[in-house]
Design an enzyme around this catalytic site. Structure first.
Site, PDB file in Angstrom:
ATOM      1  N   CYS A   1       0.862  -1.182   0.000  1.00 17.01           N
ATOM      2  CA  CYS A   1       0.000   0.000   0.000  1.00 17.01           C
ATOM      3  C   CYS A   1       0.899   1.233   0.000  1.00 17.01           C
ATOM      4  O   CYS A   1       2.122   1.129   0.115  1.00 17.01           O
ATOM      5  CB  CYS A   1      -0.888   0.000   1.240  1.00 17.01           C
ATOM      6  SG  CYS A   1       0.064   0.048   2.787  1.00 17.01           S
TER       7      CYS A   1
ATOM      8  N   GLU B   1       0.837  -0.690  16.269  1.00 13.78           N
ATOM      9  CA  GLU B   1      -0.013   0.474  15.951  1.00 13.78           C
ATOM     10  C   GLU B   1      -0.867   0.862  17.149  1.00 13.78           C
ATOM     11  O   GLU B   1      -1.056   2.052  17.439  1.00 13.78           O
ATOM     12  CB  GLU B   1      -0.905   0.165  14.741  1.00 13.78           C
ATOM     13  CG  GLU B   1      -1.727   1.369  14.317  1.00 13.78           C
ATOM     14  CD  GLU B   1      -2.736   1.068  13.218  1.00 13.78           C
ATOM     15  OE1 GLU B   1      -3.825   1.682  13.246  1.00 13.78           O
ATOM     16  OE2 GLU B   1      -2.438   0.233  12.336  1.00 13.78           O
TER      17      GLU B   1
ATOM     18  N   THR C   1      -6.039   0.669  12.045  1.00 13.79           N
ATOM     19  CA  THR C   1      -6.310   0.822  10.602  1.00 13.79           C
ATOM     20  C   THR C   1      -6.334  -0.496   9.833  1.00 13.79           C
ATOM     21  O   THR C   1      -6.745  -0.519   8.677  1.00 13.79           O
ATOM     22  CB  THR C   1      -5.246   1.728   9.938  1.00 13.79           C
ATOM     23  OG1 THR C   1      -3.968   1.100  10.031  1.00 13.79           O
ATOM     24  CG2 THR C   1      -5.209   3.103  10.575  1.00 13.79           C
TER      25      THR C   1
ATOM     26  N   SER D   1       1.632  -9.630  10.727  1.00 18.11           N
ATOM     27  CA  SER D   1       0.936  -8.605   9.933  1.00 18.11           C
ATOM     28  C   SER D   1      -0.566  -8.735  10.139  1.00 18.11           C
ATOM     29  O   SER D   1      -1.193  -9.681   9.665  1.00 18.11           O
ATOM     30  CB  SER D   1       1.280  -8.774   8.445  1.00 18.11           C
ATOM     31  OG  SER D   1       0.365  -8.071   7.629  1.00 18.11           O
ATOM     32  N   SER D   2      -1.146  -7.759  10.850  1.00 24.73           N
ATOM     33  CA  SER D   2      -2.573  -7.817  11.171  1.00 24.73           C
ATOM     34  C   SER D   2      -3.427  -7.894   9.903  1.00 24.73           C
ATOM     35  O   SER D   2      -4.336  -8.712   9.810  1.00 24.73           O
ATOM     36  CB  SER D   2      -2.971  -6.586  11.993  1.00 24.73           C
ATOM     37  OG  SER D   2      -4.360  -6.569  12.218  1.00 24.73           O
ATOM     38  N   ASN D   3      -3.118  -7.056   8.905  1.00 25.14           N
ATOM     39  CA  ASN D   3      -3.984  -7.038   7.721  1.00 25.14           C
ATOM     40  C   ASN D   3      -3.905  -8.350   6.942  1.00 25.14           C
ATOM     41  O   ASN D   3      -4.876  -8.782   6.343  1.00 25.14           O
ATOM     42  CB  ASN D   3      -3.685  -5.815   6.844  1.00 25.14           C
ATOM     43  CG  ASN D   3      -2.461  -5.979   5.973  1.00 25.14           C
ATOM     44  OD1 ASN D   3      -2.518  -6.496   4.854  1.00 25.14           O
ATOM     45  ND2 ASN D   3      -1.317  -5.555   6.476  1.00 25.14           N
TER      46      ASN D   3
ATOM     47  N   SER E   1       2.016  -5.424   3.284  1.00 26.56           N
ATOM     48  CA  SER E   1       3.468  -5.276   3.449  1.00 26.56           C
ATOM     49  C   SER E   1       4.253  -6.361   2.714  1.00 26.56           C
ATOM     50  O   SER E   1       5.448  -6.526   2.946  1.00 26.56           O
ATOM     51  CB  SER E   1       3.832  -5.264   4.941  1.00 26.56           C
ATOM     52  OG  SER E   1       3.149  -6.268   5.651  1.00 26.56           O
TER      53      SER E   1
END
Length: 319
Positions: free
Chosen positions: A22, A136, A175, A233-235, A278
């Site tokens: 991103c 975060e 986020t 990585s949360s997303n 990422s």
């Protein structure tokens, strides 16, 4: 590893678009690269710049040194704060030590920090929807005095939350959450506290939302969905959950093609493939190449959005 299926069996590969980097990740990596070009090696980075070992190892090879805390950095070398954001105490300490520091916090995370400040100035009690221990969340809660922000992780947390003044509340979100899970928690908050102040614009970032939407479209009918990303990585972790919820028979998180267990492909005729925000594109290509070596691959792209967002680099690196 010997493939579980004879080569040449047909496989439809549905490739998600958007996927991978991103704008915030892109900017953070550029900040490290440009800092190395400007000041030479070593440049220190507090915490992994983004949650991906492949990215981190490439930057280490260029001369970046990754540390967990500022006290591991010398005073006379630049230090970069990761894309996830840091508590206010970190840049304050860097300033006290007269260090050169660059903040690679994603601007969309910085927006949440500004919202938190605004609610605090307006004397509202603040709820943050997020995952305990995520950098975060630590960074966002660290914008304000300790005890100011209450972390809510589940709908059950909403039921047990006891604010001092239920009429003067506000919520923010990490986020990189699941859009659907977060919507359930927000609905529970609004049902209990109808007057709760909401973000001007959704806190969950455009890239997280877009990657989840693409997976929702490619997952139905897929025998397997592979998500390239780190377990930290949360997303990326959320994309696996979204794939299963959207109808994929199976979904797996992998760091690269090396992690594939080819027995997962038994009976699979349709594969969905995506990458967290990422994960670099060369890892996606690596999985496609590994599949092509074993199957007769027919490619389909599932495109749900165009991404044109870019973020500026810090002034000190420009010109």
């Amino acid at each position: 590893m010997t493939p579980a299926q004879p080569p040449g069996r047909p496989l439809t590969l549905r490739l998600a678009a958007p996927r991978g980097f991103c704008a915030g990740v892109d900017r953070a990596i550029q900040i490290v690269e440009e800092s190395l070009a400007k000041w030479g090696a070593p440049v220190y980075v507090r915490h992994e710049i983004v949650h991906n070992r492949h990215v981190v190892e490439r930057l280490e090879a260029l001369g970046a040194v990754f540390v967990e805390e500022l006290d591991e950095c010398p005073d006379d070398r630049p230090v970069i704060f990761s894309a996830h954001g840091v508590p206010k105490s970190v840049p304050a300490e860097a300033s006290r030590r007269n260090m050169i520091y660059l903040d690679a916090t994603c601007p969309l995370v910085s927006k949440v920090h500004i919202e938190a400040e605004r609610h605090y100035q307006n004397q509202r009690e603040i709820v943050l929807i997020g995952h305990a221990g995520h950098p975060e969340v630590i960074g966002t809660m660290g914008q304000l005095p300790e005890g100011t922000v209450t972390l809510i992780e589940t709908v059950e947390d909403v039921a047990s939350y006891a604010p001092k003044n239920p009429a003067n509340l506000a919520f923010l979100t990490q986020t990189t959450l699941s859009v659907d899970d977060t919507a359930e928690i927000v609905a529970a908050l609004q049902a209990r506290f109808p007057g709760i102040s909401t973000p001007h614009k959704e806190d969950i970032c455009y890239a997280t939302t877009n990657r989840q939407e693409a997976v929702k479209v490619l997952a139905p009918g897929a025998g397997l969905v592979l998500v390239i990303g780190a377990r930290t990585s949360s997303n990326s972790v959320r994309l696996v959950e979204v794939a299963l919820r959207a109808g994929a028979a199976s979904a797996q998180l992998i760091a690269s093609a090396d992690d594939i267990d080819w027995s997962w492909f038994d009976g699979v005729s349709t594969l969905g493939l995506t990458a967290g925000a990422s994960a670099p594109e060369d890892l996606v290509q690596g999985v496609i190449d590994a599949c092509r070596a074993r199957f007769d691959v027919k490619m389909e792209t599932v495109k749900t959005a165009d991404e044109t967002v870019t973020f500026k680099l810090p002034r000190v690196l420009v010109g």
